[in-house]
Write a protein that holds these residues in place. Structure first.
Motif, PDB file in Angstrom:
ATOM      1  N   ALA A 145      29.023  17.515 -26.191  1.00  0.00           N
ATOM      2  CA  ALA A 145      30.370  18.084 -26.120  1.00  0.00           C
ATOM      3  C   ALA A 145      31.427  17.047 -26.479  1.00  0.00           C
ATOM      4  CB  ALA A 145      30.629  18.633 -24.727  1.00  0.00           C
ATOM      5  N   LEU A 146      31.226  15.813 -26.045  1.00  0.00           N
ATOM      6  CA  LEU A 146      32.189  14.763 -26.360  1.00  0.00           C
ATOM      7  C   LEU A 146      32.189  14.450 -27.846  1.00  0.00           C
ATOM      8  CD1 LEU A 146      31.604  12.441 -23.288  1.00  0.00           C
ATOM      9  CD2 LEU A 146      33.654  13.790 -23.782  1.00  0.00           C
ATOM     10  N   GLU A 147      31.024  14.487 -28.470  1.00  0.00           N
ATOM     11  CA  GLU A 147      30.945  14.250 -29.906  1.00  0.00           C
ATOM     12  C   GLU A 147      31.631  15.351 -30.704  1.00  0.00           C
ATOM     13  OE1 GLU A 147      26.792  13.998 -30.593  1.00  0.00           O
ATOM     14  OE2 GLU A 147      26.555  12.025 -29.644  1.00  0.00           O
ATOM     15  N   ARG A 148      31.622  16.559 -30.139  1.00  0.00           N
ATOM     16  CA  ARG A 148      32.205  17.716 -30.834  1.00  0.00           C
ATOM     17  C   ARG A 148      33.373  18.280 -30.013  1.00  0.00           C
ATOM     18  NH1 ARG A 148      27.260  21.550 -32.478  1.00  0.00           N
ATOM     19  NH2 ARG A 148      28.993  22.657 -33.494  1.00  0.00           N
ATOM     20  N   ARG A 149      34.123  17.372 -29.430  1.00  0.00           N
ATOM     21  CA  ARG A 149      35.149  17.760 -28.457  1.00  0.00           C
ATOM     22  C   ARG A 149      36.218  18.684 -29.040  1.00  0.00           C
ATOM     23  NH1 ARG A 149      34.893  12.469 -29.420  1.00  0.00           N
ATOM     24  NH2 ARG A 149      36.621  11.337 -30.400  1.00  0.00           N
ATOM     25  N   HIS A 150      36.559  18.500 -30.314  1.00  0.00           N
ATOM     26  CA  HIS A 150      37.603  19.349 -30.898  1.00  0.00           C
ATOM     27  C   HIS A 150      37.114  20.793 -31.023  1.00  0.00           C
ATOM     28  CE1 HIS A 150      39.989  15.798 -31.634  1.00  0.00           C
ATOM     29  NE2 HIS A 150      39.004  15.245 -32.342  1.00  0.00           N
ATOM     30  N   GLU A 151      35.870  20.965 -31.435  1.00  0.00           N
ATOM     31  CA  GLU A 151      35.307  22.315 -31.518  1.00  0.00           C
ATOM     32  C   GLU A 151      35.187  22.947 -30.126  1.00  0.00           C
ATOM     33  OE1 GLU A 151      31.789  22.617 -34.310  1.00  0.00           O
ATOM     34  OE2 GLU A 151      32.006  20.441 -34.142  1.00  0.00           O
ATOM     35  N   VAL A 152      34.755  22.129 -29.166  1.00  0.00           N
ATOM     36  CA  VAL A 152      34.595  22.632 -27.798  1.00  0.00           C
ATOM     37  C   VAL A 152      35.938  23.086 -27.234  1.00  0.00           C
ATOM     38  CG1 VAL A 152      33.994  22.009 -25.434  1.00  0.00           C
ATOM     39  CG2 VAL A 152      32.529  21.279 -27.327  1.00  0.00           C
ATOM     40  N   LEU A 153      36.972  22.273 -27.449  1.00  0.00           N
ATOM     41  CA  LEU A 153      38.299  22.629 -26.933  1.00  0.00           C
ATOM     42  C   LEU A 153      38.799  23.920 -27.563  1.00  0.00           C
ATOM     43  CD1 LEU A 153      40.691  21.944 -25.154  1.00  0.00           C
ATOM     44  CD2 LEU A 153      41.587  20.513 -26.997  1.00  0.00           C
ATOM     45  N   ASP A 154      38.615  24.063 -28.868  1.00  0.00           N
ATOM     46  CA  ASP A 154      39.025  25.301 -29.539  1.00  0.00           C
ATOM     47  C   ASP A 154      38.282  26.504 -28.965  1.00  0.00           C
ATOM     48  OD1 ASP A 154      40.785  23.964 -31.164  1.00  0.00           O
ATOM     49  OD2 ASP A 154      39.432  23.856 -32.895  1.00  0.00           O
ATOM     50  N   THR A 155      36.995  26.320 -28.688  1.00  0.00           N
ATOM     51  CA  THR A 155      36.186  27.403 -28.139  1.00  0.00           C
ATOM     52  C   THR A 155      36.677  27.818 -26.757  1.00  0.00           C
ATOM     53  OG1 THR A 155      34.236  26.686 -29.376  1.00  0.00           O
ATOM     54  CG2 THR A 155      33.849  28.065 -27.440  1.00  0.00           C
ATOM     55  N   ILE A 156      37.015  26.822 -25.934  1.00  0.00           N
ATOM     56  CA  ILE A 156      37.509  27.114 -24.590  1.00  0.00           C
ATOM     57  C   ILE A 156      38.849  27.841 -24.644  1.00  0.00           C
ATOM     58  CG2 ILE A 156      38.320  26.084 -22.430  1.00  0.00           C
ATOM     59  CD1 ILE A 156      36.280  23.827 -22.912  1.00  0.00           C
ATOM     60  N   VAL A 157      39.719  27.379 -25.513  1.00  0.00           N
ATOM     61  CA  VAL A 157      41.054  27.981 -25.633  1.00  0.00           C
ATOM     62  C   VAL A 157      40.957  29.444 -26.083  1.00  0.00           C
ATOM     63  CG1 VAL A 157      43.217  27.912 -26.949  1.00  0.00           C
ATOM     64  CG2 VAL A 157      42.249  25.798 -26.039  1.00  0.00           C
ATOM     65  N   GLU A 158      39.982  29.745 -26.932  1.00  0.00           N
ATOM     66  CA  GLU A 158      39.835  31.102 -27.455  1.00  0.00           C
ATOM     67  C   GLU A 158      39.134  32.049 -26.473  1.00  0.00           C
ATOM     68  OE1 GLU A 158      41.056  32.417 -30.245  1.00  0.00           O
ATOM     69  OE2 GLU A 158      42.072  30.507 -30.617  1.00  0.00           O
ATOM     70  N   ALA A 159      38.491  31.500 -25.443  1.00  0.00           N
ATOM     71  CA  ALA A 159      37.736  32.339 -24.508  1.00  0.00           C
ATOM     72  C   ALA A 159      38.667  33.107 -23.577  1.00  0.00           C
ATOM     73  CB  ALA A 159      36.776  31.475 -23.694  1.00  0.00           C
ATOM     74  N   ASP A 160      38.261  34.322 -23.217  1.00  0.00           N
ATOM     75  CA  ASP A 160      39.072  35.154 -22.336  1.00  0.00           C
ATOM     76  C   ASP A 160      38.976  34.732 -20.878  1.00  0.00           C
ATOM     77  OD1 ASP A 160      40.043  36.776 -24.378  1.00  0.00           O
ATOM     78  OD2 ASP A 160      38.319  38.130 -24.271  1.00  0.00           O
ATOM     79  N   ASN A 161      37.802  34.209 -20.479  1.00  0.00           N
ATOM     80  CA  ASN A 161      37.604  33.846 -19.083  1.00  0.00           C
ATOM     81  C   ASN A 161      36.499  32.794 -18.977  1.00  0.00           C
ATOM     82  OD1 ASN A 161      35.068  35.353 -19.144  1.00  0.00           O
ATOM     83  ND2 ASN A 161      36.343  37.199 -19.003  1.00  0.00           N
ATOM     84  N   HIS A 162      36.214  32.396 -17.748  1.00  0.00           N
ATOM     85  CA  HIS A 162      35.223  31.335 -17.513  1.00  0.00           C
ATOM     86  C   HIS A 162      33.842  31.725 -18.040  1.00  0.00           C
ATOM     87  CE1 HIS A 162      32.326  28.895 -15.224  1.00  0.00           C
ATOM     88  NE2 HIS A 162      33.286  28.001 -15.086  1.00  0.00           N
ATOM     89  N   THR A 163      33.411  32.944 -17.750  1.00  0.00           N
ATOM     90  CA  THR A 163      32.079  33.392 -18.175  1.00  0.00           C
ATOM     91  C   THR A 163      31.951  33.388 -19.690  1.00  0.00           C
ATOM     92  OG1 THR A 163      31.849  34.774 -16.197  1.00  0.00           O
ATOM     93  CG2 THR A 163      30.408  35.271 -18.061  1.00  0.00           C
TER      94      THR A 163
END
Length: 218
Positions: free
Chosen positions: A20-38
Motif C-alpha cells: 500500500a505504501l508503494e502504491r499509496r497514491h492509487e490507494v488514496l484515490d481508491t479510498i476517496v472514491e469508496a462510499d463506505n468502510h466496507t
C-alpha cells in the motif's frame, strides 16, 4: 489461534501495508472514491490483490506508519516472517476468512455435522466435558440454551460446504468459545478464520461479556 496462524496473519498484514505504501497514491484515490468502510476494504483488496485482512489493516493505518522509519521496521518484520515461515497465507487461503461465512446452527439442517463432531470427540456439546448424550437430547438442550440466551452455536460455511462449528457458552460471566472443524477441512486455516469471524458475531449476542477461547480444536 496457533502461533503459526498468528505469524501467517501478521505476515499478510505487513506485506499488505508495504504494498500500500508503494502504491499509496492509487490507494488514496481508491479510498476517496469508496462510499463506505466496507466498500473501501473491498476496493483496496481488489486493487492490490491482497486479502480482506490486509485491506482492513491498510485502511486502519495511522499516519505515523507512513514515515521512512516505520516502513523500514515493516520491511524488517516482513523479512523475518518470510524466513521463519515455511508456508504463506496464499497456501492457506481459508485462514484469511475472506470466503468463510457463519450462520446460526439449525437442529434440523445441521444434525449431521453435529453427529460427526460428537462421534469424533465423544463429549457433550455444552463444553462441560461430560460424555455425549443421545443426539436428539443434545440438540434439544442446545436449542433451549440458545433460546434462553445462554449459548450461541454457529456453523462455518465455505461455499456449499459446512466445514465446522463455533460454540459459545455463557459460563460464570464469560463466554467459553470453542472451535471444531470437520476432519476433511482441517489444515487449511478454517479454524483461524472461524475464530476471527466469530468474535464480532458472539459479541453481538453477548455484548460486554468477556470471551475466552478454551480449546480451539474442541
Amino acid at each position: 489461534m496457533t502461533d503459526l496462524d498468528l505469524a501467517t496473519s501478521r505476515r499478510d498484514i505487513t506485506d499488505a501495508l508495504l504494498t500500500a505504501l508503494e502504491r499509496r497514491h492509487e490507494v488514496l484515490d481508491t479510498i476517496v472514491e469508496a462510499d463506505n468502510h466496507t466498500d473501501a476494504v473491498a476496493a483496496i483488496a481488489e486493487l492490490l490483490d491482497k486479502s480482506q485482512l490486509g485491506a482492513e489493516a491498510i485502511l486502519d493505518m495511522k499516519l505515523d506508519q507512513l514515515t521512512k522509519e516505520e516502513r523500514r521496521k515493516n520491511q524488517a518484520e516482513l523479512d523475518d516472517l518470510n524466513s521463519a515461515l515455511t508456508f504463506t497465507l496464499a497456501e492457506r487461503p481459508a485462514s484469511s476468512g475472506d470466503t468463510l461465512d457463519l450462520r446460526p446452527f439449525s437442529p434440523e439442517e445441521d444434525a449431521d455435522l453435529f453427529a460427526t463432531r460428537t462421534s469424533e470427540l465423544g463429549v457433550a456439546g455444552d463444553g462441560s466435558g461430560a460424555p455425549a448424550g443421545d443426539l436428539a437430547d443434545e440438540l434439544s438442550k442446545a436449542t433451549a440454551r440458545v433460546d434462553d440466551e445462554e449459548a450461541v452455536w454457529l456453523v462455518a460455511i465455505e461455499g456449499d460446504s459446512k466445514v465446522g462449528f463455533v460454540f459459545g457458552e455463557l459460563t460464570a460471566g464469560e463466554v467459553d468459545v470453542r472451535i471444531w472443524i470437520h476432519p476433511e477441512h482441517r489444515k487449511k486455516g478454517y479454524g483461524t478464520a472461524a475464530l476471527r469471524k466469530s468474535r464480532s458475531e458472539i459479541a453481538a449476542y453477548f455484548p460486554g461479556v468477556p470471551m475466552v477461547v478454551r480449546a480451539p480444536g474442541a
